[in-house]
Design an enzyme around this catalytic site. Structure first.
Site, PDB file in Angstrom:
ATOM      1  N   ARG A 120      37.111  55.301  61.711  1.00  0.00           N
ATOM      2  CA  ARG A 120      36.318  54.460  60.805  1.00  0.00           C
ATOM      3  C   ARG A 120      36.013  55.152  59.485  1.00  0.00           C
ATOM      4  O   ARG A 120      35.570  54.514  58.539  1.00  0.00           O
ATOM      5  CB  ARG A 120      35.019  54.004  61.495  1.00  0.00           C
ATOM      6  N   TYR A 133      42.788  32.655  47.020  1.00  0.00           N
ATOM      7  CA  TYR A 133      42.998  32.522  48.453  1.00  0.00           C
ATOM      8  C   TYR A 133      41.757  31.892  49.112  1.00  0.00           C
ATOM      9  O   TYR A 133      40.622  32.290  48.817  1.00  0.00           O
ATOM     10  CB  TYR A 133      43.287  33.904  49.044  1.00  0.00           C
ATOM     11  N   ASP A 142      43.932  40.174  43.411  1.00  0.00           N
ATOM     12  CA  ASP A 142      44.615  39.991  44.685  1.00  0.00           C
ATOM     13  C   ASP A 142      46.105  39.977  44.354  1.00  0.00           C
ATOM     14  O   ASP A 142      46.628  39.021  43.781  1.00  0.00           O
ATOM     15  CB  ASP A 142      44.173  38.671  45.327  1.00  0.00           C
ATOM     16  N   LYS A 195      50.987  40.206  54.833  1.00  0.00           N
ATOM     17  CA  LYS A 195      52.057  39.451  54.186  1.00  0.00           C
ATOM     18  C   LYS A 195      53.253  40.373  53.875  1.00  0.00           C
ATOM     19  O   LYS A 195      53.847  40.897  54.780  1.00  0.00           O
ATOM     20  CB  LYS A 195      51.514  38.754  52.942  1.00  0.00           C
TER      21      LYS A 195
HETATM   22  C1  LIG Z   1      46.581  36.040  53.594  1.00  0.00           C
HETATM   23  C2  LIG Z   1      45.966  36.332  52.307  1.00  0.00           C
HETATM   24  C3  LIG Z   1      44.726  36.978  52.200  1.00  0.00           C
HETATM   25  C4  LIG Z   1      43.893  37.358  53.426  1.00  0.00           C
HETATM   26  O1  LIG Z   1      44.519  38.312  54.205  1.00  0.00           O
HETATM   27  P1  LIG Z   1      44.277  38.460  55.785  1.00  0.00           P
HETATM   28  O2  LIG Z   1      45.178  39.579  56.141  1.00  0.00           O
HETATM   29  O3  LIG Z   1      44.616  37.152  56.418  1.00  0.00           O
HETATM   30  O4  LIG Z   1      42.840  38.787  55.965  1.00  0.00           O
HETATM   31  C5  LIG Z   1      44.226  37.245  50.948  1.00  0.00           C
HETATM   32  N1  LIG Z   1      44.892  36.886  49.833  1.00  0.00           N
HETATM   33  C6  LIG Z   1      46.069  36.254  49.881  1.00  0.00           C
HETATM   34  C7  LIG Z   1      46.758  35.874  48.625  1.00  0.00           C
HETATM   35  C8  LIG Z   1      46.658  35.952  51.115  1.00  0.00           C
HETATM   36  O5  LIG Z   1      47.824  35.300  51.150  1.00  0.00           O
END
Ligand SMILES: *Cc1c(COP(=O)(O)O)cnc(C)c1O
Length: 385
Positions: free
Chosen positions: A49, A103, A175, A200
């Site tokens: 952690r 998102y 992001d 992703k």
């Molecule tokens: C999937 C996604 C997230 C969130 O990610 P998790 O791994 O599901 O928590 C944030 N931003 C974008 C653009 C995403 O596609």
């Protein structure tokens, strides 16, 4: 390891941040699953952690190298990374300006948690800089953007955002999930903090939940202090899987990006398809901006079928391309934003954001484009009949 900056991208993907197997000289990183380490005579108190097990510490180096930042942190999910980053820099009475199209999970986090902590927020009306500017207040601490955005692949001007933020002494967060570090390095445009859902492209095989933050040492240090309290670290077994996945990040994303360009052009020429949204198309309203700030246009696109062709019927008839809530795996997938990511909005709200009922988001994989085209053609034929 030699000077990281001089290494090529594939070499970086494969070699930076390897855990050396000193004992047996194996070709890949060993996994250190220990949750307990000696404290005697060591200056680092290792604990999962604390984000500092051998596997975590080394993978931070690979992610930092990919995003061209000094440091990085890996989390158990994209949302663990995003929430830790925001909470690390915001306190009661602070204000954040957030791009409207972000998102859904991030949107939910902000609207359902921030009030509890007395953190103020404003959403922009668009991805235009004037919109961000008009919402900045004395207590604004963070500008939060996402580019390309979901599902219409809008592009936000990173240079302009970072200039606006610097003028006002505000921190910038992006992001960067859709582009991945292969197609876009926001730090080169002055953005401070890069956030990723590593679920992703970084994971890339639709089998890992993870998140990442890349930033300067100072910023990572501050996020770390908050992150150890929230406890969103990734287990070392999955850290290892993510390291393995990242070895092919460039190969996968380059191939997917190449395929996406071909598929976008193909769909644009298809008489059964209306609009196609892809930053690599000259018809995209921000094509020039995308060209300026992206190394590649990415592998996400959206399109609308012509009136009278049922989008759900089309998707149900696809044989190779899978319907999927998620994205960015090496297999091609589609999703209907109206039925999923934007289902909670009214039709009117959706339309005001340009999301028509027949819109299909397409995450392009590594399959041969001829197979993808054939699959789309046969599914359109069935959806028409
Ligand atoms: C999937 C996604 C997230 C969130 O990610 P998790 O791994 O599901 O928590 C944030 N931003 C974008 C653009 C995403 O596609």
């Amino acid at each position: 390891m030699k000077e990281v900056k001089k290494l090529g991208i594939n070499t970086t993907c494969v070699h930076v941040g390897e855990v050396k197997d000193e004992q047996f000289k194996g070709a890949v990183s060993p996994i250190y699953p220990a949750t307990s380490y000696a404290f005697d005579g060591v200056d680092v108190k290792r604990y999962p952690r604390y984000f500092n097990t051998p596997n975590q510490e080394m993978l931070h180096k690979k992610i930092a190298a990919l995003e061209k930042t000094e440091d990085a942190l890996i989390f158990g999910s994209g949302m663990a990374a995003i929430s830790a980053a925001l909470m690390a820099f915001l306190k009661k009475g602070d204000h954040v300006v957030v791009q409207q199209v972000i998102y859904g999970g991030t949107y939910n986090f902000i609207v359902s948690e921030f009030d509890k902590y007395g953190i103020e927020y404003s959403f922009t009306e668009s991805d235009k800089i004037a919109d961000f500017k008009s919402l900045i207040k004395k207590n604004t601490k963070v500008l939060y953007i996402e580019t390309p955005s979901n599902p219409l692949l809008g592009i936000t001007d990173m240079n302009a955002i970072s200039a606006l933020a610097k003028e006002n002494g505000i921190l910038t967060m992006i992001d960067n999930t859709f582009a991945s570090p292969i197609n876009q390095n926001p730090v080169e445009f002055g953005i401070d903090i890069m956030l990723h859902s590593a679920t992703k492209y970084m994971g890339g095989h639709s089998d890992i939940s993870a998140g990442a933050i890349a930033a300067s040492k100072t910023h990572i240090e501050q996020i770390w202090k908050t992150a150890i309290n929230f406890g969103g670290n990734l287990s070392d077994q999955t850290v290892w899987l993510l390291e393995r996945s990242l070895k092919t990040l460039n190969l996968r994303v380059k191939e997917q990006t190449k395929n996406a360009q071909i598929m976008a052009e193909y769909l644009e020429d298809n008489k059964d398809v209306d609009n196609v949204y892809y930053p690599g198309l000259k018809s995209h309203p921000q094509f020039n901006l995308a060209k300026k700030q992206m190394k590649g246009f990415g592998a996400m696109l959206s399109f609308e079928l012509k009136e009278g062709i049922d989008a759900m019927k089309f998707q149900n008839n696809l044989q190779l391309i899978k319907p999927s809530m998620s994205l960015a795996g090496l297999e091609s997938t589609t999703v209907s934003p109206t039925q999923t990511t934007h289902a909670l909005l009214s039709e009117e709200e959706r339309l005001s954001r340009g999301i028509k009922n027949g819109l299909i988001r397409f995450s392009v994989g590594i399959e041969e484009v001829k197979d993808l085209k054939e699959d789309i053609e046969q599914a359109i034929k069935k959806a028409k009949s």
